[in-house]
Design an enzyme around this catalytic site. Structure first.
Site: not given
Length: 410
Positions: A335-337
């Site tokens: 999700s963060d990438c």
């Protein structure tokens, strides 16, 4: 396996990161623990360092002062058993039959992928050859003679330096039940032919699926060696094992302090922050080539398909439109990438084409947003790899980590 120059760099890294107390930690800022100290010591011995040389002598003293390797945590017990330095009867079992039981949203304990890899090795009774070095290490790492260790009694031992999440009574009861009742039954005829054989086939099916969908990088360095070892046990001359070997260099990194193994590459993660940093500067024309190259790399790293076949049945989430931590080959959405890469894409949409080249297809921007939203949990937070599948009560019974189908029983 490693050429001489690699061996030298591995030794340099281990030697450079021995703590003042003689032990080793998980990383350069970590306190010494039994797991890392034991395997750093073993690696030095395999690299030809004598047991009485300073680094080994200090490391061995740290181990023996804390009761020897019988108090190494569960992952350590497994790897020592594979090496022939521990008896498999001193390990808590993780029966592969979990994979063939009915699985529902609430029965996440049945889908513990990482340990299933190890079970295949155990079932094949695979341990390394008992060489003179292994016999010597058996003498060096225990307080008592190796043959006199009461293996059944050391299964739950864990050094205080390694005990991040204490076992609950219920968890120990479950381990003991599997150890005393299910394993003796399932490893004997006819159950070993009717049930265990089928369970191992299903286990290897999951391993091969993960390998192929990550181009043999797998989800990370811990899983990489376990999956590679399982493929070797299945067929040491097989294509799967050879493909695993070809991706080993993806994990190796030679730094100023020696060779280390990273969890996996961080190419995409690093590129997104580099792009954003340059984007916010006022350097103008001189950064145009760099921005263009960074943006081209980010675009090429986007995952363009979901995992192959019946990915839901293989306990995988959608991945189309996501970004991984490293590159497209890895295939595991984060999700963060995805969020950081999407931010770069949106910045690039506002730049002239001569700065960044061809813009991204709007449909793939939609797919990226879809991935991020799909990872949002019921309380508003975002999971890292996949949606939350487990329940909060798992924490109460000693299952640490994220509430997913990959929660680990350590």
């Amino acid at each position: 396996m490693f050429p001489p120059e690699y061996r030298k760099e591995i030794f340099r890294y281990i030697y450079n990161h021995q703590n003042e107390d003689g032990g080793w930690g998980l990383h350069i800022e970590s306190h010494s623990n039994m797991f890392c100290t034991t395997f750093s010591y073993i690696c030095l011995r395999m690299l030809g360092v004598g047991p009485d040389e300073e680094a080994c002598a200090r490391g061995r003293k740290w181990i023996l002062d804390r009761g020897g390797v019988t108090s190494i945590p569960s992952w350590g017990k497994t790897w020592l058993s594979i090496l022939g330095l521990f008896d498999w009867s001193g390990c808590n079992p993780m029966p592969p039959e979990f994979w063939i039981l009915p699985t529902t949203k609430n029965v996440v304990l049945l889908s513990i992928g990482l340990h299933a890899n190890v079970v295949f090795v155990w079932e094949k009774d695979s341990s390394g050859p008992i060489t003179p070095l292994i016999l010597s290490l058996r003498e060096e790492l225990y307080l008592q003679p190796y043959e006199s260790v009461k293996w059944k009694q050391v299964r739950h031992l864990c050094a205080k330096e390694d005990l991040y999440y204490p076992h609950s009574l219920i968890q120990d009861f479950l381990w003991d039940s599997l150890y005393l009742m299910s394993e003796p039954l399932l490893t004997r005829w006819p159950f070993n032919q009717l049930v265990r054989k089928k369970a191992l086939e299903v286990t290897m099916k999951h391993i091969h699926y993960e390998d192929e969908n990550s181009r043999y990088i797998t989800i990370g360095c811990v899983e990489k060696v376990l999956c590679m070892l399982s493929c070797w046990v299945e067929d040491p001359d097989g294509v799967a094992f050879k493909r695993h070997l070809a991706r080993v260099p993806d994990y190796l990194w030679v730094g100023e302090d020696g060779m280390k193994v990273q969890s996996f590459g961080s190419q995409l993660w690093d590129a997104t922050f580099g792009f954003q940093a340059l984007y916010t500067t006022e350097l103008g024309e001189e950064i145009k080539p760099t921005l263009a190259k960074a943006y081209d790399f980010i675009k090429k790293c986007q995952v363009v398909d979901n995992p192959a076949g019946d990915f839901i049945g293989m306990y995988r989430h959608i991945s189309k439109g996501s970004w991984t931590f490293s590159d497209q080959d890895h295939g595991w959405q984060l999700s963060d990438c995805t969020a950081e890469a999407l931010k770069c894409v949106l910045f690039a949409q506002m730049l002239p084409p001569e700065y960044v080249g061809e813009k991204m297809d709007p449909q793939m921007i939609f797919e990226a947003v879809n991935i991020i939203l799909s990872l949002q949990g019921p309380r508003g937070g975002l999971a890292g790899w996949e949606p939350i599948r487990g329940e909060m009560w798992l924490e109460s019974y000693g299952v640490p980590g994220e509430h997913s189908h990959r929660a680990r029983l350590c």
